[in-house]
Each structure stands twice: as C-alpha cells, then as structure tokens.
Design a protein around this motif. Sequence first.
Motif, PDB file in Angstrom:
ATOM      1  N   ALA A 158      -6.282  10.829 -10.552  1.00 13.03           N
ATOM      2  CA  ALA A 158      -6.642   9.575 -10.160  1.00 13.03           C
ATOM      3  C   ALA A 158      -5.241   8.825  -9.618  1.00 13.03           C
ATOM      4  O   ALA A 158      -5.570   7.931  -8.954  1.00 13.03           O
ATOM      5  CB  ALA A 158      -7.008   8.693 -11.476  1.00 13.03           C
ATOM      6  N   TRP A 159      -4.287   9.388  -9.694  1.00 13.23           N
ATOM      7  CA  TRP A 159      -2.952   8.579  -9.745  1.00 13.23           C
ATOM      8  C   TRP A 159      -2.141   9.222  -8.358  1.00 13.23           C
ATOM      9  O   TRP A 159      -0.964   9.062  -8.219  1.00 13.23           O
ATOM     10  CB  TRP A 159      -2.124   8.645 -10.751  1.00 13.23           C
ATOM     11  N   GLY A 160      -3.089   9.752  -7.588  1.00 10.27           N
ATOM     12  CA  GLY A 160      -2.357  10.255  -6.322  1.00 10.27           C
ATOM     13  C   GLY A 160      -3.060   9.469  -5.168  1.00 10.27           C
ATOM     14  O   GLY A 160      -2.966   8.038  -4.964  1.00 10.27           O
ATOM     15  N   PRO A 162      -6.028   8.466  -4.669  1.00 17.14           N
ATOM     16  CA  PRO A 162      -6.968   7.331  -5.145  1.00 17.14           C
ATOM     17  C   PRO A 162      -6.067   6.048  -5.592  1.00 17.14           C
ATOM     18  O   PRO A 162      -6.738   4.976  -5.134  1.00 17.14           O
ATOM     19  CB  PRO A 162      -7.709   7.975  -6.354  1.00 17.14           C
ATOM     20  N   ALA A 163      -5.113   6.435  -6.119  1.00 18.46           N
ATOM     21  CA  ALA A 163      -4.436   5.142  -6.621  1.00 18.46           C
ATOM     22  C   ALA A 163      -3.613   4.309  -5.170  1.00 18.46           C
ATOM     23  O   ALA A 163      -3.863   2.998  -5.376  1.00 18.46           O
ATOM     24  CB  ALA A 163      -3.236   5.376  -7.608  1.00 18.46           C
ATOM     25  N   ILE A 164      -3.364   5.002  -4.418  1.00 17.62           N
ATOM     26  CA  ILE A 164      -2.711   4.315  -3.260  1.00 17.62           C
ATOM     27  C   ILE A 164      -3.940   3.717  -2.495  1.00 17.62           C
ATOM     28  O   ILE A 164      -3.646   2.554  -2.038  1.00 17.62           O
ATOM     29  CB  ILE A 164      -2.298   5.609  -2.176  1.00 17.62           C
ATOM     30  N   ASN A 165      -5.150   4.446  -2.448  1.00 21.79           N
ATOM     31  CA  ASN A 165      -6.489   3.698  -1.787  1.00 21.79           C
ATOM     32  C   ASN A 165      -6.820   2.354  -2.694  1.00 21.79           C
ATOM     33  O   ASN A 165      -7.110   1.507  -1.908  1.00 21.79           O
ATOM     34  CB  ASN A 165      -7.676   4.678  -1.678  1.00 21.79           C
ATOM     35  N   THR A 166      -6.477   2.606  -3.998  1.00 19.64           N
ATOM     36  CA  THR A 166      -6.866   1.218  -4.584  1.00 19.64           C
ATOM     37  C   THR A 166      -6.049   0.310  -4.094  1.00 19.64           C
ATOM     38  O   THR A 166      -6.404  -1.098  -4.041  1.00 19.64           O
ATOM     39  CB  THR A 166      -6.721   1.482  -6.012  1.00 19.64           C
ATOM     40  N   ALA A 167      -4.675   0.568  -3.976  1.00 20.61           N
ATOM     41  CA  ALA A 167      -3.565  -0.490  -3.831  1.00 20.61           C
ATOM     42  C   ALA A 167      -4.052  -1.138  -2.608  1.00 20.61           C
ATOM     43  O   ALA A 167      -3.797  -2.379  -2.011  1.00 20.61           O
ATOM     44  CB  ALA A 167      -2.070   0.096  -3.759  1.00 20.61           C
ATOM     45  N   PHE A 289     -13.045   3.886  -8.886  1.00 22.57           N
ATOM     46  CA  PHE A 289     -11.780   4.424  -9.310  1.00 22.57           C
ATOM     47  C   PHE A 289     -11.768   4.671 -11.022  1.00 22.57           C
ATOM     48  O   PHE A 289     -11.178   5.593 -11.276  1.00 22.57           O
ATOM     49  CB  PHE A 289     -10.458   3.369  -8.880  1.00 22.57           C
ATOM     50  N   VAL A 290     -12.201   3.761 -11.516  1.00 20.79           N
ATOM     51  CA  VAL A 290     -12.164   3.723 -13.211  1.00 20.79           C
ATOM     52  C   VAL A 290     -13.089   4.838 -13.429  1.00 20.79           C
ATOM     53  O   VAL A 290     -13.032   5.581 -14.234  1.00 20.79           O
ATOM     54  CB  VAL A 290     -12.674   2.404 -13.776  1.00 20.79           C
ATOM     55  N   PHE A 291     -14.703   4.804 -13.074  1.00 18.04           N
ATOM     56  CA  PHE A 291     -15.523   5.653 -13.609  1.00 18.04           C
ATOM     57  C   PHE A 291     -15.530   6.978 -13.022  1.00 18.04           C
ATOM     58  O   PHE A 291     -15.940   7.947 -13.719  1.00 18.04           O
ATOM     59  CB  PHE A 291     -16.835   4.898 -13.737  1.00 18.04           C
TER      60      PHE A 291
END
Length: 295
Positions: A158-160, A162-167, A289-291
């Motif tokens: 999740a923290w690669g 996907p986290a960048i895309n979320t930001a 992102f969460v689920f």
Amino acid sequence: MTEKTEKYYVPEQSKLPFIGSVGLFLTVFGAGNYIQDSTDLVNNPNSWGFYVMLAGIAVLVYMLSTWWSATIRESMGGLYSNQMDRSFRYGMLWFITSEVMFFAAFFGALFYIRVFVVPWLGGDGNNAMTHAILYPEFLAQWPLTTTPSGETTQAMGAWGLPAINTAILLTSSWTLTIAHHALIDKNRPTLILFTSITAVLGIIFMGLQMWEYQHAYEELGLTLGSGIYGSTFFMLTGFHGLHVTIGTIYLIILSIRCAKGHFTPENHFAYEAGAWYWHFVDVVWLFLFVFVYAI
C-alpha cells in the motif's frame, strides 16, 4: 458567450447514440475475447480481440468528439435555456449515481469474498468438512497469494506507488477546486493554469498505474489469472483507471475551452460537471486504497 434563450432547445435526430452503442459493443466484446485468449496481456498483443477493442475505442472517440463538438456549438450559440441547464444537472447527478452503484457492486463482491467466502473455504465454524473435501490446502487469509493451481503471487504494497497515486489524486482535487473558484472570480490565468495542472496530475496517475501493473505482472506474479485476489484487484483498479482516463480527457478539453474563454461565472455547468466527476473518481480511489491495498 451568447445569452441564453428562453425557449427549450430540442436537438434534431442523431445517429450518434446508435454509433456509440456499436462502439461500446465492439470495445466490450473485443476486450472480453482479448482477456480470454490469454491472461498474459503484456506478451499477447496479437489477439484478434485486441484489434476489435481498438476499433470499438476508435468508434467511441469519433462519437464523443462529434457529440461534444455539437454540444459546445449549441451552448456557445445561445440555444440552451435555464431549463436545459437544469436538465443537464439532473442528468449528471443521475449519471454519477449510476456510477456509485457500479462501484458499489464491485466493492460488494470484495466484501462478500473476504467476509464470507474466504472463511467458508477455510473451514470456519461448521465448515470443517467443506474445507477438507473442497480445498484442504486452502489458508483463510487475505490477500490470497496462493492460487488454486498452487502458484504463489505477492500482494501489492500500500505504501509504494498506491500511496503516491493517492497523494496525486488528493492534490488534483485541491488544484481543481482552486481552478473552479478562479472561474467564479473571473481569474482566467489561474483558471487555465490550475485546470491544466489537474489534467497533468491525471496523466501522471495513469502513467504510474501502468507502471504498477507492469510491476505486478512481471515481478510479483499478480495477473488476472492469479485467482480471486488477482481478478478482484484488476477489476476494481482497472475500472477506476478507466474512469481516471475519461476524466483526464475531459479535463484536457476543459483546459482548451478555458483558454478560448468559453465559460463565465454565470454559465459554466460543463466545467462544474467535470469537477463533480473528478471529485467522485477521487473519492472512489480513497475507498480502493483502504479496502484493496491497506487492509
């Protein structure tokens, strides 16, 4: 921009709905056969379904460009009344409602698999016999990294990316809100700049998602054929990526229209509809992102 008329505009009959239906059929039919031919989509670009899908997309591009051009001409020509404006708003609201139901069905499938199917196959409660007969090697854990054929895959962290895309998507909502307020305040340079920035952020998101898919296929062994986890992952993220693509195209068109001075503080629902759609896409990604990634 020409002032609005008081008459309700009824456009002449058009072949575009039929053409769009043909395009959608070819796209879905081709994509379905492309996936069925091989789950290795990276190394199987010669499937006939691939070319049918491209033909369908080309038909859709023609239909949408023709339709949008006609709508812009009608709007700039002052053919739309306030009642027509309300019709557009109701139509967009119902469209987004249908999209909510669309993704709700997919999230419902994910919920059913994780809460009911996985424990059931794992022999939870009174299902020990079912577990022993149907799938004795099954481990009731999520994500499922062992396929029914015994192959092992890896889950996406999740923290690669996907986290960048979320930001990136959260930032794009902020830039689009700034642009929308600039339109209302008649600040045209800020409007053009931040609408364009939002479109660029959408392009970056799509590029990173393609990189993520390549990483999943080539390094993690996570494909459409990787059991229920792989198919669920690509179904949810893939359809969201399609919506981001559509929204980005919309934002590019809005940027061009802003540069041409098509919108005013009193008459800019086309821009507002694009903002509604983009914010909806961003909210869906937060749930994804969460689920899908985080838990």
